[in-house]
Design an enzyme around this catalytic site. Structure first.
Site, PDB file in Angstrom:
ATOM      1  N   HIS A  26      29.699  47.052  44.916  1.00 21.45           N
ATOM      2  CA  HIS A  26      30.126  45.657  44.904  1.00 21.45           C
ATOM      3  C   HIS A  26      29.121  44.780  44.180  1.00 21.45           C
ATOM      4  CE1 HIS A  26      32.236  46.858  48.865  1.00 21.45           C
ATOM      5  NE2 HIS A  26      32.645  47.519  47.821  1.00 21.45           N
ATOM      6  N   ARG A  45      40.590  39.560  38.756  1.00 20.27           N
ATOM      7  CA  ARG A  45      40.465  40.631  39.761  1.00 20.27           C
ATOM      8  C   ARG A  45      40.330  39.982  41.134  1.00 20.27           C
ATOM      9  NH1 ARG A  45      36.980  43.212  35.386  1.00 20.27           N
ATOM     10  NH2 ARG A  45      37.772  45.327  35.124  1.00 20.27           N
ATOM     11  N   ARG A  78      45.778  39.624  39.369  1.00 22.94           N
ATOM     12  CA  ARG A  78      46.095  41.003  39.730  1.00 22.94           C
ATOM     13  C   ARG A  78      46.007  41.118  41.245  1.00 22.94           C
ATOM     14  NH1 ARG A  78      42.348  45.894  37.860  1.00 22.94           N
ATOM     15  NH2 ARG A  78      40.871  45.011  39.338  1.00 22.94           N
ATOM     16  N   GLU A 131      47.737  52.174  34.032  1.00 22.40           N
ATOM     17  CA  GLU A 131      46.422  52.794  34.236  1.00 22.40           C
ATOM     18  C   GLU A 131      46.521  54.297  34.433  1.00 22.40           C
ATOM     19  OE1 GLU A 131      43.568  49.905  36.317  1.00 22.40           O
ATOM     20  OE2 GLU A 131      45.431  49.695  37.447  1.00 22.40           O
ATOM     21  N   ASN A 185      40.017  51.250  31.473  1.00 23.47           N
ATOM     22  CA  ASN A 185      38.950  51.954  32.203  1.00 23.47           C
ATOM     23  C   ASN A 185      39.542  53.098  33.006  1.00 23.47           C
ATOM     24  OD1 ASN A 185      37.496  49.763  31.274  1.00 23.47           O
ATOM     25  ND2 ASN A 185      37.560  48.679  33.224  1.00 23.47           N
ATOM     26  N   ASP A 186      40.607  52.774  33.744  1.00 19.52           N
ATOM     27  CA  ASP A 186      41.238  53.823  34.538  1.00 19.52           C
ATOM     28  C   ASP A 186      42.044  54.764  33.655  1.00 19.52           C
ATOM     29  OD1 ASP A 186      40.556  53.773  37.301  1.00 19.52           O
ATOM     30  OD2 ASP A 186      41.424  51.770  37.400  1.00 19.52           O
ATOM     31  N   ARG A 214      35.037  57.774  35.678  1.00 15.72           N
ATOM     32  CA  ARG A 214      34.347  56.666  35.014  1.00 15.72           C
ATOM     33  C   ARG A 214      33.009  56.325  35.667  1.00 15.72           C
ATOM     34  NH1 ARG A 214      38.432  51.692  36.724  1.00 15.72           N
ATOM     35  NH2 ARG A 214      36.689  50.264  36.494  1.00 15.72           N
ATOM     36  N   CYS A 246      43.223  45.314  28.881  1.00 16.99           N
ATOM     37  CA  CYS A 246      42.189  44.554  29.595  1.00 16.99           C
ATOM     38  C   CYS A 246      41.019  45.412  30.097  1.00 16.99           C
ATOM     39  CB  CYS A 246      42.795  43.763  30.747  1.00 16.99           C
ATOM     40  SG  CYS A 246      43.472  44.792  32.050  1.00 16.99           S
TER      41      CYS A 246
HETATM   42  C1  PEP Z   1      40.880  49.047  34.203  1.00 13.16           C
HETATM   43  O1  PEP Z   1      41.032  50.041  34.915  1.00 13.16           O
HETATM   44  O2  PEP Z   1      40.750  49.095  32.956  1.00 13.16           O
HETATM   45  C2  PEP Z   1      40.815  47.713  34.809  1.00 13.16           C
HETATM   46  C3  PEP Z   1      40.784  46.632  34.065  1.00 13.16           C
HETATM   47  O3  PEP Z   1      40.728  47.657  36.155  1.00 13.16           O
HETATM   48  P1  PEP Z   1      39.368  47.881  36.971  1.00 13.16           P
HETATM   49  O4  PEP Z   1      38.265  48.067  35.967  1.00 13.16           O
HETATM   50  O5  PEP Z   1      39.213  46.698  37.828  1.00 13.16           O
HETATM   51  O6  PEP Z   1      39.699  49.137  37.710  1.00 13.16           O
HETATM   52 MG    MG Z   2      41.674  49.792  36.977  1.00 11.45          MG
END
Ligand code: PEP
Ligand code: MG
Length: 745
Positions: free
Chosen positions: A364, A471, A507, A606, A629-630, A640, A677
């Site tokens: 966090h 977020r 989100r 994702e 990212n996911d 990741r 994003c």
């Molecule tokens: C992602 O997964 O790219 C994303 C923007 O969500 P988070 O990084 O919050 O999992």
């Molecule tokens: Mg994500």
């Protein structure tokens, strides 16, 4: 050897204190100490070895070995018995040293004559500073009492070293905490910063490690432990019924605080002549030393609890609180073993950087540091023992490197880098209000990612056209209990107001995997990233999702609203989530609250599965945002958060770009608005390639908007596309080299 009862060891410490008193130089002190220990222990030899660098121990003083060997004899870590004690931090006690494996004979010292060997590490807070050795000609096993007495002396030596008592000529006798130190950690948040150390938990200074009056010290220790126990009980009462994890920590505190073994060991140290503070520190030091050898998470947590408890006890004994009277520097770089998200947020943007000894990429605190765009390095081992308040420090969040007390050349290089960045930022300011229009006339939308009210000022500052990803989980993570609907709707309303009509895509709660709410029962999952997270939790336990959707509708207060569901893996999940939205609207209508003037409901893509959802999904969803990212971690099956693999696969890998291209094509077929994003949207070359593959809206960290826009405005997407296709046809794994080559041209 005389019987070494309490009084012997006390006598030794008393004489030690006399030897250390006065204005004498460090070398003289060390010499006197070795003589004194040899005499008291009845051994022919006593030697002190100190580290001259992290790998080498140097003989700094001796009674009994040849004086010419002092400052000449050096041992690498692990070399000989002394080097072994230095490396392992464990005692070696033997009647027959030459027979032990690893024994190394050093002719210059004349030590061949000695067979018995007792070596103890000189340690402070788990860090080994040197080795204290006694040797004797007669084969003799040192008794447990003798070993203990030498350990106590070593502890005092470590304290004195910390206080600068042995400063003299040569690398092994330089003052502590004055040398430049470079630590390699892990990237938590990119960015480069320079400033001065600000310790989140200032260290307690033990000025007098030797007891004047052992009975009085024993009393002080017991009183402090009593106060500690009462304090812990009170904390437990206060926390009753609250957060389970906090309760668990407090229970562990109580267990340790009441543990007879813990108190007995400290009482023994006091009986052998240490002050109450030094006795606590001795215990703390051995707990820290154990920490370095334990990999089990549970045990490590408990050793940390013990460490925290020792700190509390030291504060009670010394009266030194967190408030040391020290002034926070104007350019603080926060140093902590770990820090909670709320505490970090309290420091806020005042911080130039953060360095943590522990933490994780997904912790966090890391999420908050990212939201605040503060460079963060985690896993910087030893930083809390090395750094002193006010030390100059340079943090390279791009490489995960920390330079503590950097030398001039490193400081100059950092200054240059920071100046260059500032220059670039100025350049970006001039295009802030211009569109990200490429040379071929395509305009790419530039949105920013946010998660805190504190992010909203960046909307104007960065030139972002909206918030492409808000977020919402940060608000949940920062609290220690579930926020109420009214709190959330007030906050969302403030965010919409601050956005001044620009679009904000909220989100819904994305928890699970790396983001665990402290007040929700943690589910033990074998593979949390693939587990019960995000919309899966939202649909299975819809209470929170419903509350959040209602709060959003109320916050919109008759204005426009955009909502996005995270981690939708199949059409049916979107349908179910959308139905929750419709229910929320119906409920609000019945309650007489105004409904949004316009409502966009989208999904995050994702998981690769969603790219292959039926056409009607693409027709029904009002927009899609690729959570790169996911998506990338699932596409390449590379966690990741796992340092071993997280940078293994390039976003510019041909397979991944081809996959993105397919998603773009599917969205084009149905006219579904698409954005991207993930973090890659904020990396200029990656952003350029995404745009070349057909992405027309990017959402990124505010600080990245300038650099990304700057590159897009100088690029021709058609040409980049040709370069990418060329690399694909040639069967290259990644298009990076080809694109970089093109950009250079
Ligand atoms: C992602 O997964 O790219 C994303 C923007 O969500 P988070 O990084 O919050 O999992
Ligand atoms: Mg994500």
């Amino acid at each position: 050897m005389p019987d070494r009862g309490e009084s012997e060891s006390r006598k030794l410490l008393r004489r030690l204190r006399e030897a250390m008193a006065g204005e004498s130089a460090g070398q003289e002190r060390l010499d006197r100490i070795t003589t004194l220990i040899a005499e008291s222990m009845g051994t022919e030899v006593c030697s002190i070895y100190l580290f001259r660098d992290r790998e080498t121990l140097e003989l700094c003083a001796t009674e009994g070995l040849k004086p010419e060997a002092v400052h000449q004899t050096r041992l690498r870590l692990g070399e000989g018995l002394v080097g072994r004690v230095g490396r392992s931090g464990r005692i070696i006690n033997t009647e027959n040293a030459p027979a032990l494996p690893g024994f190394r004979y050093m002719p210059e010292t004349g030590e061949e004559a000695y067979t018995s060997f007792l070596g103890v590490p000189i340690q402070r807070l788990g860090e080994t500073l040197g080795v204290l050795v006694v040797q004797s000609r007669e084969p003799r096993g040192f008794t447990a009492d003798e070993v203990y007495a030498l350990e106590v002396v070593a502890m005092v030596l470590a304290e004195m070293a910390e206080l600068g008592a042995f400063v003299g000529e040569g690398a092994a006798m330089t003052a502590r905490h004055q040398q430049p130190v470079t630590l390699r950690g892990t990237i938590g948040q990119e960015g480069v910063a320079m400033g001065h150390v600000w310790l989140h938990e200032p260290r307690v200074v033990v000025a007098n490690p030797i007891a004047d009056d052992p009975d009085r010290e024993a009393e002080r220790l017991r009183e402090a432990v009593d106060r500690l126990r009462v304090g812990v009980d009170r904390m437990l009462d206060g926390a009753a019924g609250g957060d389970a994890e906090q309760l668990q920590v407090l229970e562990a505190y109580r267990m340790f605080a009441n543990s007879p073994g813990w108190l007995r060991r400290m009482e023994e140290s006091v009986a052998s002549g240490l002050s109450a503070e030094a006795a606590v520190e001795k215990e703390q030091s051995s707990a820290r030393a154990r920490l370095t050898q334990v990999s089990d998470h549970y045990l490590r947590d408990r050793l940390h609890d013990l460490d925290d408890l020792s700190n509390r006890l030291l504060r009670l004994l010394t009266g030194q609180g967190k408030e040391t009277g020290a002034q926070m520097p104007a350019d603080p770089i926060l140093i902590a073993r770990n820090i909670g998200p709320a505490e970090l947020l309290d420091y806020g943007r005042a911080l130039r950087g953060v360095v943590l000894e522990e933490g994780s990429v997904g912790s966090h605190a890391a999420i908050v540091a990212r939201a605040l765009a503060i460079p963060l390095v985690i896993h910087a081992e030893r930083i809390t023992t090395e750094a002193l308040n006010g030390d100059p420090i340079a943090v390279d969040g791009e490489q995960g490197i920390v330079h503590l007390r950097p030398d001039d050349s490193i400081a100059a290089a950092f200054r240059d880098k920071i100046a260059m960045q500032a220059e670039a930022q100025e350049r970006y300011a001039s295009i802030r209000d211009k569109p990200a229009e490429t040379l071929c006339g395509t305009t790419i939308g530039m949105h920013m990612n946010a998660g805190l009210m504190a992010d909203l000022p960046s909307l104007a500052g960065s030139g972002a056209e909206g918030v492409g990803l808000f977020r919402t989980e940060l608000q949940f993570l920062l609290r220690n209990k579930m926020p109420r609907r009214s709190e959330l709707s007030a906050l969302y309303a403030r965010i919409m107001q601050a956005a001044q009509g620009k679009r904000v895509v909220f989100r819904t709660l994305d928890i699970g995997s790396d983001k665990v709410l402290p007040y929700m029962t943690a589910v033990d999952e074998p593979n949390p990233a693939l587990g019960w997270r995000a919309i899966r939790v939202g649909l299975d336990k819809p209470g929170v999702l419903r509350m959040q959707l209602q709060a959003l509708v109320r916050a919109a207060n008759g204005g426009p609203l955009s909502v996005m569901f995270p981690f939708i893996a199949q059409y049916e999940e979107y349908v179910a989530a959308r139905a929750e939205m419709d229910k929320a609207l119906a409920r609000e209508r019945i309650l007489g609250h105004p409904l949004p003037s316009s409502l966009d409901v989208g999904a995050m893509l994702e998981t690769p599965s969603l790219a292959f959802a039926p056409r009607r999904f693409f027709e029904e969803v009002e927009f899609l945002s690729i959570g790169g990212n996911d998506l990338k971690q699932f596409f390449f099956a590379a966690d990741r958060e796992n340092e071993l693999v997280r940078r293994r696969y390039d976003t510019l890998n041909v397979s991944f770009l081809t996959f993105i291209e397919q998603i773009v094509r599917r969205c084009e077929e149905t006219g579904t608005p698409l954005s991207f994003c993930g973090e890659d949207a904020g990396r200029p070359v990656e952003a350029l390639c995404l745009a070349a593959m057909g992405i027309r809206l990017l959402s990124m960290r505010p600080a990245s908007i300038g650099p990304v826009k700057h590159l897009l405005r100088r690029a021709h997407l058609g040409e980049v596309r040709t370069v990418i296709e060329g690399a694909r046809e040639r069967g290259e794994q990644s298009v990076r080299a080809a694109v970089m080559e093109y950009l250079k041209r």
